[in-house]
Structure formats: structure tokens, C-alpha cells
Write a protein that holds these residues in place. Sequence first.
Motif, PDB file in Angstrom:
ATOM      1  N   VAL A 279       0.828  -1.163   0.087  1.00 45.73           N
ATOM      2  CA  VAL A 279      -0.121   0.204  -0.001  1.00 45.73           C
ATOM      3  C   VAL A 279       0.833   1.208  -0.030  1.00 45.73           C
ATOM      4  CG1 VAL A 279      -1.660   1.405   1.340  1.00 45.73           C
ATOM      5  CG2 VAL A 279      -1.916  -1.123   1.204  1.00 45.73           C
ATOM      6  N   PHE A 280       2.024   1.433   0.738  1.00 44.76           N
ATOM      7  CA  PHE A 280       2.949   2.303   1.005  1.00 44.76           C
ATOM      8  C   PHE A 280       3.604   2.687  -0.515  1.00 44.76           C
ATOM      9  CE2 PHE A 280       2.067   1.429   5.174  1.00 44.76           C
ATOM     10  CZ  PHE A 280       1.832   2.677   5.965  1.00 44.76           C
ATOM     11  N   TYR A 281       3.767   1.762  -1.436  1.00 49.22           N
ATOM     12  CA  TYR A 281       4.349   2.108  -2.511  1.00 49.22           C
ATOM     13  C   TYR A 281       3.378   2.242  -3.984  1.00 49.22           C
ATOM     14  CZ  TYR A 281       5.067  -2.695  -4.203  1.00 49.22           C
ATOM     15  OH  TYR A 281       4.752  -4.040  -4.681  1.00 49.22           O
ATOM     16  N   CYS A 282       2.200   1.609  -3.507  1.00 48.52           N
ATOM     17  CA  CYS A 282       1.247   1.680  -4.858  1.00 48.52           C
ATOM     18  C   CYS A 282       0.193   2.835  -4.727  1.00 48.52           C
ATOM     19  CB  CYS A 282       0.519   0.431  -4.723  1.00 48.52           C
ATOM     20  SG  CYS A 282       1.611  -0.926  -5.876  1.00 48.52           S
ATOM     21  N   ILE A 283      -0.370   3.024  -3.355  1.00 52.43           N
ATOM     22  CA  ILE A 283      -1.413   3.969  -3.125  1.00 52.43           C
ATOM     23  C   ILE A 283      -0.933   5.170  -2.402  1.00 52.43           C
ATOM     24  CG2 ILE A 283      -3.586   4.181  -1.846  1.00 52.43           C
ATOM     25  CD1 ILE A 283      -3.959   1.138  -2.313  1.00 52.43           C
ATOM     26  N   VAL A 284       0.026   5.030  -1.484  1.00 50.02           N
ATOM     27  CA  VAL A 284       0.218   6.076  -0.345  1.00 50.02           C
ATOM     28  C   VAL A 284       1.018   7.316  -1.372  1.00 50.02           C
ATOM     29  CG1 VAL A 284       1.725   6.853   1.287  1.00 50.02           C
ATOM     30  CG2 VAL A 284       0.169   5.088   1.452  1.00 50.02           C
ATOM     31  N   PRO A 285       2.142   7.199  -2.074  1.00 52.16           N
ATOM     32  CA  PRO A 285       2.772   8.203  -2.959  1.00 52.16           C
ATOM     33  C   PRO A 285       1.741   9.064  -3.966  1.00 52.16           C
ATOM     34  CG  PRO A 285       4.325   6.281  -2.795  1.00 52.16           C
ATOM     35  CD  PRO A 285       2.781   5.562  -2.278  1.00 52.16           C
ATOM     36  N   PRO A 286       0.958   8.299  -4.692  1.00 54.81           N
ATOM     37  CA  PRO A 286       0.061   9.074  -5.646  1.00 54.81           C
ATOM     38  C   PRO A 286      -0.931   9.886  -4.409  1.00 54.81           C
ATOM     39  CG  PRO A 286       0.322   6.985  -6.488  1.00 54.81           C
ATOM     40  CD  PRO A 286       0.865   6.853  -5.093  1.00 54.81           C
ATOM     41  N   PHE A 287      -1.347   9.265  -3.405  1.00 57.24           N
ATOM     42  CA  PHE A 287      -2.262   9.962  -2.527  1.00 57.24           C
ATOM     43  C   PHE A 287      -1.625  11.091  -1.803  1.00 57.24           C
ATOM     44  CE2 PHE A 287      -3.828  10.266   1.919  1.00 57.24           C
ATOM     45  CZ  PHE A 287      -4.973  10.768   1.781  1.00 57.24           C
ATOM     46  N   LEU A 288      -0.444  10.818  -1.654  1.00 54.28           N
ATOM     47  CA  LEU A 288       0.148  12.038  -0.788  1.00 54.28           C
ATOM     48  C   LEU A 288       0.766  13.290  -1.676  1.00 54.28           C
ATOM     49  CD1 LEU A 288       2.629  10.401   1.961  1.00 54.28           C
ATOM     50  CD2 LEU A 288       0.420  11.576   2.058  1.00 54.28           C
ATOM     51  N   ASN A 289       1.108  12.896  -2.739  1.00 54.91           N
ATOM     52  CA  ASN A 289       1.837  14.081  -3.752  1.00 54.91           C
ATOM     53  C   ASN A 289       1.217  14.997  -3.906  1.00 54.91           C
ATOM     54  OD1 ASN A 289       4.044  12.568  -4.255  1.00 54.91           O
ATOM     55  ND2 ASN A 289       3.515  11.646  -5.938  1.00 54.91           N
ATOM     56  N   PRO A 290      -0.193  14.991  -4.373  1.00 51.80           N
ATOM     57  CA  PRO A 290      -0.909  16.366  -4.411  1.00 51.80           C
ATOM     58  C   PRO A 290      -1.438  17.024  -2.943  1.00 51.80           C
ATOM     59  CG  PRO A 290      -2.412  14.396  -4.693  1.00 51.80           C
ATOM     60  CD  PRO A 290      -0.958  13.887  -4.459  1.00 51.80           C
ATOM     61  N   ILE A 291      -1.670  16.196  -2.042  1.00 52.47           N
ATOM     62  CA  ILE A 291      -1.657  16.972  -0.747  1.00 52.47           C
ATOM     63  C   ILE A 291      -0.489  17.674  -0.318  1.00 52.47           C
ATOM     64  CG2 ILE A 291      -2.078  16.490   1.901  1.00 52.47           C
ATOM     65  CD1 ILE A 291      -3.825  13.956   0.947  1.00 52.47           C
ATOM     66  N   ILE A 292       0.880  17.064  -0.423  1.00 51.61           N
ATOM     67  CA  ILE A 292       1.806  17.800  -0.025  1.00 51.61           C
ATOM     68  C   ILE A 292       2.219  18.829  -0.573  1.00 51.61           C
ATOM     69  CG2 ILE A 292       4.424  17.309   0.213  1.00 51.61           C
ATOM     70  CD1 ILE A 292       4.130  14.780   1.312  1.00 51.61           C
ATOM     71  N   TYR A 293       2.308  18.820  -2.115  1.00 55.21           N
ATOM     72  CA  TYR A 293       2.758  19.779  -3.139  1.00 55.21           C
ATOM     73  C   TYR A 293       1.708  21.005  -3.089  1.00 55.21           C
ATOM     74  CZ  TYR A 293       6.534  16.990  -4.488  1.00 55.21           C
ATOM     75  OH  TYR A 293       7.619  15.982  -4.588  1.00 55.21           O
TER      76      TYR A 293
END
Length: 312
Positions: A274-288
Motif C-alpha cells: 500500500v505504501f508504494y502503490c497507493i500512498v505516494p500518489p495519494f500524498l503527492n497532491p496533498i503535500i505539493y
Amino acid sequence: MPNGTTVTEFVLTGFSDVWEFRVLHAMLFLLMYLITLMGNSLIVVVTTCNKSLHTPMYFFLRNLSVLDVCYISVTVPKACVMFLLDNRVISVVGCAAQIFLVVLCASIELLFLTIMAYDRYVAICQPLHYPVIMNPRACIQMTLASVFSGLTYAGMHTGNTFRLSFCQSNVVHQFFCDIPSLLKLSCSDIFINEAVIFFSAVVIVGGCSTFIIMSYIRIFSTVFKFPTRGERRKAFSTCIPHILVVTVFASSVNAVYMRPTSDSPTIQDMIISVFYCIVPPFLNPIIYSLRNKQIKEAVRRIMSEIFYSEKK
């Protein structure tokens, strides 16, 4: 497929067989999926429509957002259907396509994150040379090189995996098709596969991670020399989120792919995946988006223009 392969379809497993837990997992996945789609789509629209954001940094951020939409769409919709309808069967062709697309998106994601680190390094450490080094032609060439490298990398690993014979169980202990889970099902010798995976992970993941670390060491050494606290804070605000995404992504990939196949706990692999398939695409827009003043101002400007046109 080789003639010795007798498996014609695979059966995926979820986190739980209990209906209530399956619904909960489906709702969580669906919520993360919708947030990811909306967030990344918003970044694409804002960075495309706002001419002030037509810079190399936002060019790569836009590419990353498009990639993230594709990346999370490879696994989450199928997983939600599986959780809700208990439809666990996936064909061999579908499994191969899923593996190819996951490896493709993951490799391009890592290369994009590496390029973005280089972009920040040039912008902060060599600001006078930035327009020359990060010119539009160079940005397009780096993007195309990343895509071509990802296609080659994904094709190599997918072909190397499906040259094996699968004549044992067809139950894949994962919510999507991934290489380590399939290697457990093979009755062929998987030493070459494991060696290729380990070597390529060391070269590509290790190489990109080392490049990113070296870039940020130089960035931080330059930032600490800035005369004012405001300039240091602005530089750190663009670097820290990137470091967080890279750390989560690279560490989770290594945790799954660089361990011996027989020593991989099933549930633990699912959670780490989950942390390499779902979390990065989920976090990127929130963080940036939440930490970037230019994007927030562009969003406000677009929303105000929409509101004004509707009111008019």
C-alpha cells in the motif's frame, strides 16, 4: 507462455474474508482513490492554465500528477471490486498487464522524483545557470528518457516473470498481481528472477536514492548559507515534502522486492505494498498543493474567476 504452464487464471486475496472488513477496506481504498484523482487533476489543471506556473518545476509536477492518476488506477479499482463483490479471479493476461503497468508506473515515478531533486538542486545551488540547464528541450528529453526506461524495465521484468511455469497453487496472496507473490507460486527455478530483481533494485532504486541524497546534501549546505530566515524557510518548504515522498516510496519498494521470496510475510507484504502503490500518489497532491503558495494562489484565482463568471 511456456507449454509447461498449467495455470490459466489467478485468484487474488484481500486483507480479510470477513464481509464487514472487506467493505471497510473498499471504502478506505475508494476514498483514497477519489482524493488522489481530484488532487492530481487539480494540479494538472492549475499548472496548465496558469502561465506563471509554466516552469520546469511545475512541468515535472504536472507529469508526476498524470502518472500518479495512472499508477493508482492500475490497482485500486480492481481491489475495490474484489473487496465488495468477492470477485477474486484475474486472468493470466490481466495479471501480466497489471504487473507490467505497476512496474512501469513505479519506475517512472522514481525517475521523476529523481529529476525533481535535480531540478531543486540546480534552482538552489546554481540559480544563474538554471534557465540554461533546465531548458524546455532538456525537460522534455528527461521525461521521454524516463518513460522509455520505464517501458524497458517493466517489459524485462514482466517477460522474465511469465517465462516461468506456474503449476502449483494459483492463489496470489496479495490484493493485486505483483512479482514477489507470483514467484512463490512457480515450480521453476526462480534464482535468476530473484537475482535480476535484487540487482536491478540495487542499481536503479539505490542509484536514484543515492543521487537524491547527494543532491539534498548540497542543497542543504547551500540553504544554510542563505542570509535571511525567510529564504531558508522557502527553500526548505520545497525540499522537505519531496524528501518525505521519496523516503516512503523507496523504503517500501526495497522492503518488498529486496527480501528473499520465502521470507516475505503475506499480511506484511500487503500493508507495505500500500505504501508504494497507493500512498505516494495519494500524498503527492496533498503535500505539493497544501505547502505551495503559488499553487494555492492559482487555485484561488481560478475559483474566483469561475465564481465571477457564474455570478455574471
